[in-house]
Design an enzyme around this catalytic site. Structure first.
Site, PDB file in Angstrom:
ATOM      1  N   GLU A   1      72.548  39.249  -1.328  1.00  0.00           N
ATOM      2  CA  GLU A   1      71.690  38.133  -0.911  1.00  0.00           C
ATOM      3  C   GLU A   1      72.348  37.304   0.193  1.00  0.00           C
ATOM      4  O   GLU A   1      72.074  36.108   0.332  1.00  0.00           O
ATOM      5  CB  GLU A   1      71.359  37.230  -2.098  1.00  0.00           C
ATOM      6  CG  GLU A   1      70.253  37.768  -2.978  1.00  0.00           C
ATOM      7  CD  GLU A   1      68.886  37.712  -2.304  1.00  0.00           C
ATOM      8  OE1 GLU A   1      68.710  36.892  -1.396  1.00  0.00           O
ATOM      9  OE2 GLU A   1      68.012  38.493  -2.683  1.00  0.00           O
ATOM     10  N   HIS A  32      80.795  28.703  -7.710  1.00  0.00           N
ATOM     11  CA  HIS A  32      79.497  29.174  -8.195  1.00  0.00           C
ATOM     12  C   HIS A  32      79.344  30.681  -8.038  1.00  0.00           C
ATOM     13  O   HIS A  32      78.509  31.295  -8.681  1.00  0.00           O
ATOM     14  CB  HIS A  32      78.367  28.445  -7.463  1.00  0.00           C
ATOM     15  CG  HIS A  32      78.179  28.866  -6.049  1.00  0.00           C
ATOM     16  ND1 HIS A  32      78.772  28.208  -5.001  1.00  0.00           N
ATOM     17  CD2 HIS A  32      77.481  29.883  -5.498  1.00  0.00           C
ATOM     18  CE1 HIS A  32      78.425  28.797  -3.876  1.00  0.00           C
ATOM     19  NE2 HIS A  32      77.642  29.814  -4.139  1.00  0.00           N
TER      20      HIS A  32
END
Length: 557
Positions: free
Chosen positions: A364, A505
């Site tokens: 992504e 993250h």
């Protein structure tokens, strides 16, 4: 370079109170074990020793240990494994139970059902580098016929009744555990939906349908996910993070798949820009995928003459307000659209900045768009930041988590669902690794220089060699990436998403092995990894891992 830990450590776990456990043997002298510890320190790998299950004798192989147990203690591991139908994890629990509790042989031979080593705590090794835990229990299943005995004079019918009662108790326990897991999953789903605020999430009958729907308009869904305010809030501050889940679940439950919670990311970009103002002073800067405009404002504050922020998502309209609130509208110009389609008000820029990285760096990611911008807009001698990126692999030993995700399917409400493993294993998992589970040095498999790399370079194959630092069972291979701001920097800035660094993250990407295998300290674990884009969804990845004469394909989607 890591040195080898000593072969056998002193003491077979301290005894714990257990009302269900008959009187245990008090054999074993702690001082004696400590003496053995001293003698064992410094043994070479090929002389590694492990103690007997019932006395202080040391042996150099599992086979020798079991032969001694059978002849000297009348404990037959073959009979025990077959009697209780033990497989990989059941066998590990049995060995650790004996190590921890020090039961008598008479007690062990008298056990029928339920067995006292079913708790998950017995998956944790009692002894470091225990040779018995590296033994392949499947070697014991070679057409061995073991006569079944019924303890305490029970008849066959009575024994069957007892077994059925035990199975019923296990089923009730499993049902309660499943209910708790379902409740946790619902909480996670609600949190994710609330987090992205009024997200227009498709309702899907299955994860397959969700992914298929996304593939119909992957760019629309991708950029739409960044139009929600919540995702940008989480990118800028620290809030409690979600439980780790397979990547595709972020799609199913309405959570954008790319970015989660992070402080390391934003502060690294801030430090790079503010500590190297000479790179931005009086320069024209392009921010690809600018979002709320935070990087654009950093560049403006560092002295940029003009900053052009480009983003396709609806958040750009809020970014315009943010720029005006901070009185930077004369310096920062925001443009809505894809960088491949918009027309910039300048022919060339001096600096390109972008936070384009995804899970495992390339999942992504927006690197394709950054490279397009570089080729079309970057002036001669200009710079792209970050400029250097690397992907690394490391070997992992975490028997407990492997059991939770894979062995779980061996017994579901008393039914064998092991065929599900073929569907579960190919799903790469994103989670934070415990550094204590690492059993090798890292190995870099990809080096990207954003000034020279091309889009075709982002699909690659690489041989790798992992130097094992701790004898253990290898249950997974993990991947992570490091980011460097280097070119022309007076103050170099680096951050890592590795398991031994501050959590980000991005976490780490875990490739679970279908069949864990023993890995010996000092050895080199050699393999090959291939990474290429999914033709049906170019933003997702297909990863093929060849290791220990076995090849497995994983998806990040």
């Amino acid at each position: 370079m890591c040195s080898l830990a000593s072969g056998a450590r002193g003491g077979r776990g301290a005894e714990e109170e257990d009302e269900d456990l008959p009187a245990l043997s008090d054999s074993g002298d702690e001082a004696a074990w400590e003496d053995e510890d001293g003698d064992e320190a410094g043994l070479p790998h090929d002389k590694q020793q492990t103690p007997c299950l019932f006395c202080d004798r040391l042996f150099t192989s599992a086979e020798e240990t079991f032969s001694h147990c059978k002849s000297e203690h009348q404990f037959n591991i073959d009979n025990m494994v077959h009697k209780h139908g033990l497989e990989f994890y059941g066998y590990i629990k049995l060995i650790n139970f004996i190590r921890l509790k020090n039961p008598t042989v008479e007690y062990m031979n008298s056990i029928y059902n339920p067995v006292p080593w079913e708790k998950e705590e017995y998956l944790k090794p009692v002894l470091e580098d225990d040779l018995l835990l590296q033994f392949d229990v499947e070697d014991l299943y070679e057409a061995v016929s073991v006569p079944l005995s019924y303890p305490n004079g029970l008849s066959e019918n009575t024994s069957v009744v007892e077994r059925l009662k035990h199975m019923e108790a296990r089923a009730l326990s499993a049902e309660a555990a499943l209910a708790r897991a379902h409740e946790d999953l619902q909480k996670m789903k609600q949190f994710a939906q609330d987090f992205v605020m009024n997200a227009d999430v498709r309702t899907c009958s299955s994860s397959t349908t969700a992914i298929a729907d996304l593939q119909e308009d992957e760019d629309g869904v991708y950029f739409s996910s960044y139009g929600h305010y919540g995702i940008h809030e989480e990118m800028l501050k620290i809030v409690p993070e979600l439980t780790s889940v397979p990547v595709f679940l972020y799609f199913v439950y309405g959570m954008p798949p790319k970015r989660s919670l992070d402080k390391v990311r934003t502060e690294s970009y801030r430090d790079f820009i503010y500590q190297n103002p000479h790179i931005f002073k009086d320069k024209v800067v392009l921010d690809v995928g600018c979002g709320t405009g935070i990087l654009s404002m950093f560049a403006a504050k560092a002295g940029a003459k003009k900053v052009l922020g480009v983003d396709q998502s609806e958040i750009l309209y809020q970014a315009m307000d943010i720029i005006r609130l901070n009185k930077l509208e004369d310096t920062v110009i925001l443009i809505k659209g894809k960088i491949e389609e918009v027309r910039l008000p300048v022919e060339k820029v001096d600096v390109i900045i972008s936070e384009w990285m995804g899970y495992f760096l390339l999942f992504e990611s927006m690197l394709d768009s950054v490279l397009y911008a570089k080729n079309k807009y970057l002036a001669k001698g200009g710079s792209v930041y970050p400029d250097i990126c690397t992907i690394s692999l490391v070997a992992v030993s975490d028997v407990g988590k492997h059991a939770d995700r894979i062995a779980f399917w061996d017994d579901v409400y008393g039914f064998n669902m092991s065929c599900m493993k073929k569907a579960v294993i190919p799903e790469a998992v994103v989670e934070v690794l415990d550094p204590k589970t690492l059993i090798s040095d890292p190995c870099s498999i990809k080096h990207i220089d954003c000034h020279t790399t091309t889009v075709s370079d982002l699909e690659f194959s690489s041989d790798f060699s992992l130097k094992i630092t701790k004898t253990s069972l290898c249950t997974a291979i993990a991947g992570y990436f490091d980011i460097y701001f280097e070119k022309n920097c007076h103050n170099r800035v680096v951050f890592s998403t590795g398991p031994q660094s501050t959590k980000t993250h991005w976490k780490q990407t875990i490739f679970l092995l279908e069949k864990p295998f023993p890995a010996k300290a000092g050895e080199a674990l050699k393999g090959k990894i291939t990474v290429h884009k999914n033709k049906k969804d170019p933003r997702s990845l297909i990863v093929t891992l060849t290791l220990n004469d076995s090849t497995q394909t994983y998806s990040l989607q």
